[in-house]
Design an enzyme around this catalytic site. Sequence first.
Site, PDB file in Angstrom:
ATOM      1  N   TYR A 163       0.846  -1.191   0.000  1.00  0.00           N
ATOM      2  CA  TYR A 163       0.000   0.000   0.000  1.00  0.00           C
ATOM      3  C   TYR A 163       0.884   1.244   0.000  1.00  0.00           C
ATOM      4  CZ  TYR A 163      -3.876  -3.065   1.302  1.00  0.00           C
ATOM      5  OH  TYR A 163      -4.826  -4.060   1.321  1.00  0.00           O
ATOM      6  N   SER A 164       0.531   2.208  -0.835  1.00  0.00           N
ATOM      7  CA  SER A 164       1.220   3.494  -0.804  1.00  0.00           C
ATOM      8  C   SER A 164       0.951   4.168   0.534  1.00  0.00           C
ATOM      9  CB  SER A 164       0.714   4.398  -1.934  1.00  0.00           C
ATOM     10  OG  SER A 164       1.003   3.839  -3.198  1.00  0.00           O
ATOM     11  N   CYS A 365      -1.228   8.353  -9.630  1.00  0.00           N
ATOM     12  CA  CYS A 365      -1.412   7.150  -8.832  1.00  0.00           C
ATOM     13  C   CYS A 365      -2.886   6.769  -8.852  1.00  0.00           C
ATOM     14  CB  CYS A 365      -0.951   7.372  -7.389  1.00  0.00           C
ATOM     15  SG  CYS A 365      -0.939   5.860  -6.396  1.00  0.00           S
ATOM     16  N   GLU A 405       2.336   5.381 -10.969  1.00  0.00           N
ATOM     17  CA  GLU A 405       2.080   4.178 -10.182  1.00  0.00           C
ATOM     18  C   GLU A 405       0.614   3.822 -10.340  1.00  0.00           C
ATOM     19  OE1 GLU A 405       1.818   4.041  -5.663  1.00  0.00           O
ATOM     20  OE2 GLU A 405       3.793   3.170  -6.013  1.00  0.00           O
ATOM     21  N   TYR A 407      -2.539   0.645 -11.047  1.00  0.00           N
ATOM     22  CA  TYR A 407      -2.869  -0.748 -10.733  1.00  0.00           C
ATOM     23  C   TYR A 407      -4.210  -1.113 -11.325  1.00  0.00           C
ATOM     24  CZ  TYR A 407      -4.839   2.106  -6.963  1.00  0.00           C
ATOM     25  OH  TYR A 407      -5.472   3.099  -6.239  1.00  0.00           O
TER      26      TYR A 407
END
Length: 407
Positions: A163-164, A365, A405, A407
């Site tokens: 997790y960021s 992100c 970043e 996902y």
Amino acid sequence: MAQAAAVGALLGASTAFLAPSAAPAPAPALRGAPHSSRDSTGPGLAGAAGVGAAALGLGLLAARPAATACRAAAVKKKGVKVVHGKEIPWNLFSPKAPYQGKVVENDVHKQTLTEPTGDANWETTHVTFDHGGKVPYIEGQSIGVIAPGPDKKGEQPAKIRLYSIASSAVGDDQTSKTVSLCVKRVVEVDGKFANRQKGEDKPDKAGTAYPENQVYRGVCSNHICDMTPGDEVLITGPTGAEMLLPEDPEANIIMLATGTGIAPMRSYLRLLFHDKAGASSDGGRKFKGKAWLFMGVPYSKSLLYDDEHQTYKKAFPDQFRYDYAVSREQKNAAGQKMYIQTKMAEYAEELWEMMQDEKTHVYMCGLKGMESGMAECFGPIAEKNGLVWTEFAKAMKKADRYHVEVY
């Protein structure tokens, strides 16, 4: 102890921003192979009890020596990685030897940040762990959490989930002993996968349950969202070098976040506009550039950290701007749903001009579609200026000004 001393030294030697120098700034760095902060590989350091607390102001890397500015170096000693000539904390704790932290009550936010929207996965939480100063990190990095399981394959414990980090290096309480995460509870009803059959789903901490349906609940996200102060948590890391802040105090920062992709952006903003670590001796802030945030969410009830954004805007109107894209509630003048690229298109000329400045960095992100959204927004304006957006974006990445970043 040697590793602990080394990390303690690197933490003590850093400052949040370097004072502007009269000497010319070094050329933009060229990164080596792209690094993903979702990568959990790397050496670990078990029992790092001697590691010093995270130093105030590790948010911006120190100036890059010319000899090391060409690429991020490989790990040379346990618990440390050299990035642009600067040592940063790196995988102090591994999946086989994690750090056992404890959930603590957050001094800023209640645990649940969002409100019910009618969707099963409406809840996003802000959870804070006490790490006793033994898991130092810098803004833009990630940590891993190991859930008890079982996971999809029935394994116990489950594999780590990265997790960021949503807090700055000093933590929300500015003690350098806590770390906070922004985690969306994954709940899918009657979908492709299920780990709760009909009659098996029980109310979660937020009170939602779907006993009449087949339900899939994300193993680690539900583990974190259901935590209560006092609960123990297994932490790995820190890791991640793709999303680190630039060292130049006059840099401009354009931030794009969807949902919990706001996490690293929040860590930056806490340092830039809130923490004592980012304050200058004259009572102002060390950061002298401009920061512009674009956040995309489906509902206004899903907006994250809006109270903080309002505070920064009021206190620093010449330095901080934010714009929201609420896809299921807003439309643009042409009647299109309001996504991040739709909102950015309203300011395309201004943003394009900012990106021509070598001091401007772009951070993204969140969902994978963000990069294609950038192409949709800036492709036409790049073409108008005799450029190809994909080539322009590639040049920004090469100059270490385009950080992604997804996902």
